[in-house]
Write an enzyme that holds these catalytic residues in place. Structure first.
Site, mmCIF file in Angstrom:
data_model
loop_
_atom_site.group_PDB
_atom_site.id
_atom_site.type_symbol
_atom_site.label_atom_id
_atom_site.label_comp_id
_atom_site.label_asym_id
_atom_site.label_seq_id
_atom_site.Cartn_x
_atom_site.Cartn_y
_atom_site.Cartn_z
ATOM 1 N N LYS A 1 6.564 45.542 48.834
ATOM 2 C CA LYS A 1 7.974 45.923 49.153
ATOM 3 C C LYS A 1 8.111 46.203 50.758
ATOM 4 O O LYS A 1 9.225 46.642 51.100
ATOM 5 C CB LYS A 1 8.440 47.489 48.532
ATOM 6 C CG LYS A 1 7.991 47.236 47.066
ATOM 7 C CD LYS A 1 8.333 48.827 46.420
ATOM 8 C CE LYS A 1 7.705 48.974 44.926
ATOM 9 N NZ LYS A 1 7.699 50.232 44.711
ATOM 10 N N ARG B 1 -18.313 39.269 43.301
ATOM 11 C CA ARG B 1 -19.549 40.387 43.493
ATOM 12 C C ARG B 1 -19.332 41.572 44.241
ATOM 13 O O ARG B 1 -19.767 42.588 43.829
ATOM 14 C CB ARG B 1 -20.342 39.400 44.398
ATOM 15 C CG ARG B 1 -21.462 38.528 43.768
ATOM 16 C CD ARG B 1 -21.734 37.267 44.428
ATOM 17 N NE ARG B 1 -20.349 36.493 44.765
ATOM 18 C CZ ARG B 1 -19.962 35.562 43.787
ATOM 19 N NH1 ARG B 1 -20.537 35.439 42.591
ATOM 20 N NH2 ARG B 1 -18.759 35.006 43.957
ATOM 21 N N THR B 2 -18.440 41.749 45.276
ATOM 22 C CA THR B 2 -18.314 42.875 46.072
ATOM 23 C C THR B 2 -17.662 43.915 45.442
ATOM 24 O O THR B 2 -18.089 44.886 45.399
ATOM 25 C CB THR B 2 -17.628 42.360 47.348
ATOM 26 O OG1 THR B 2 -18.224 41.286 48.002
ATOM 27 C CG2 THR B 2 -17.627 43.522 48.400
ATOM 28 N N HIS C 1 -18.112 41.393 57.261
ATOM 29 C CA HIS C 1 -18.613 41.643 55.821
ATOM 30 C C HIS C 1 -19.706 42.567 56.025
ATOM 31 O O HIS C 1 -20.908 42.014 55.521
ATOM 32 C CB HIS C 1 -18.615 40.408 54.939
ATOM 33 C CG HIS C 1 -18.568 40.494 53.631
ATOM 34 N ND1 HIS C 1 -18.632 41.886 52.876
ATOM 35 C CD2 HIS C 1 -18.497 39.811 52.565
ATOM 36 C CE1 HIS C 1 -18.591 41.810 51.534
ATOM 37 N NE2 HIS C 1 -18.603 40.463 51.412
ATOM 38 N N ARG D 1 -10.858 45.099 50.646
ATOM 39 C CA ARG D 1 -11.001 43.803 51.221
ATOM 40 C C ARG D 1 -9.669 43.219 51.565
ATOM 41 O O ARG D 1 -8.705 43.685 51.022
ATOM 42 C CB ARG D 1 -11.710 42.850 50.224
ATOM 43 C CG ARG D 1 -11.562 41.271 50.541
ATOM 44 C CD ARG D 1 -12.333 40.516 49.765
ATOM 45 N NE ARG D 1 -13.797 40.518 50.040
ATOM 46 C CZ ARG D 1 -14.448 39.922 49.286
ATOM 47 N NH1 ARG D 1 -14.430 38.850 48.550
ATOM 48 N NH2 ARG D 1 -15.944 40.125 49.594
HETATM 49 N N1 CP Z 1 -20.410 37.624 48.473
HETATM 50 C C1 CP Z 1 -19.375 37.995 48.181
HETATM 51 O O1 CP Z 1 -18.354 38.742 49.178
HETATM 52 O O2 CP Z 1 -18.645 37.594 47.019
HETATM 53 P P1 CP Z 1 -17.463 37.743 46.501
HETATM 54 O O3 CP Z 1 -16.195 37.200 47.173
HETATM 55 O O4 CP Z 1 -17.144 37.378 45.036
HETATM 56 O O5 CP Z 1 -17.126 39.200 46.596
#
Ligand code: CP
Length: 315
Positions: free
Chosen positions: A91, A61-62, A140, A112
């Protein structure tokens, strides 16, 4: 209504002020309604800009909603998945050096990382805005804006709500970031429902009480579900446990079924950041309160708003 965000980098929900929420939800709504009318009308807003999308941990999703958002704004994308194995981090390059380099190739970075502080280490030497797309168990922030938008969309308000959080509240970064923002809105009642080993951090509980909210920590959700306006389910995350045995002990502790919703308010909103494993039975998907797939769809509009405002005014 403010016209600009109070932050340049979005590393933590703590970077977000109440006026930022007002601005972002308002812009999200404009994009949401506008996209329904004509999906091509925003293609000039990020024309000529490049977003680097750096993922060191799995995402559906993100990552895709950020990338779709940038395309919907007319921008371009540099994308890296499996960052730990397919970039020069493998590396031995440091995240700080990577920040120096990638910010020379892009106008904004979405990142991420599995470690708390991984995105911050990158951002320290980045010369362009960096957005935390989830790092470690604590943060998040863009998911929290998305969650607020979804709650407001269905509940028509953000204050005076009864909100139940169920599942992994200890390692659940979406919960940690969301409660930080819900605290801005007065007169909330929080029900935190988890296995005793997966409770929300005590300092977060104290933070909510200090802001005048009511907080209950419970072992089951059946008795309180009739009180709730919002039920926020979360996955027990196998990847946060050191052993399979420790995970097996707590997984499947809370499972939402159609039957468990018999006494819910007709206006209840069931949310989940997704992915789900077993905590919401598929039979719930057709329940009128099941809004978690809408929530995921709204991610594009929310991230369009975040990218638009963070890029705005930058040469
Ligand atoms: N909600 C969420 O962070 O989903 P993903 O891990 O698929 O990005």
């Amino acid at each position: 209504m403010p016209v600009a965000l109070s932050f340049d980098q979005l590393l933590s929900a703590k970077d977000i002020q109440k006026q930022d929420i007002d601005l972002l939800l308002n812009t999200t709504d404009r994009f949401h309604q506008g996209m329904k009318a004509d999906a091509s009308q925003f293609l000039h807003l990020a024309k000529g800009k490049i977003m680097a999308s750096l993922f060191f941990e799995a995402s559906t999703r993100t990552r895709f909603s950020f990338e779709a958002a940038m395309y919907r704004l007319g921008g371009e994308i540099l994308t890296l998945e499996n960052g730990g194995s397919s970039s020069s981090i493998k590396k031995g390059e440091t995240l700080s050096d990577m920040g120096r380099i990638v910010s020379g190739y892009s106008d904004i970075v979405v990142m991420r990382h599995p470690d708390s502080g991984g995105v911050k280490a990158f951002a320290e030497y980045s010369t362009v805005p960096v957005i935390n797309a989830g790092d470690g168990p604590m943060e998040h922030p863009t998911q929290s804006i998305l969650d607020l938008y979804t709650i407001h969309y269905f509940q028509k308000k953000l204050e005076g709500l009864s909100i139940g959080f169920v599942g992994d509240l200890k390692f659940g970064r979406t919960v940690n970031s969301l409660v930080q923002l819900l605290a801005f809105f007065p007169n909330q009642t929080f029900y935190f429902i988890s296995h005793p080993t997966l409770r929300l951090h005590p300092e977060k509980i104290q933070f909510l009480k200090d802001h005048g909210h009511r907080v209950y920590e419970l072992d089951q959700f059946e008795n309180s579900i009739s009180e709730m306006d919002v039920l926020y389910m979360t996955r027990v995350q196998e990847e946060r446990f050191s052993t399979k045995e420790a995970y097996n002990e707590v997984k499947n502790h809370f499972v939402l079924t159609k039957e468990s919703l018999n006494k819910c308010k007709p206006t209840l909103s069931i949310l989940h950041p997704l992915p789900r494993v077993n905590e919401i039975m598929p039979e719930v998907d057709l329940h009128p309160s099941a809004h978690y797939f809408d929530q995921a769809t709204f991610g594009v509009y929310v991230r369009m708003a975040i990218l638009f405002h963070m890029l705005e005014g930058r040469a």
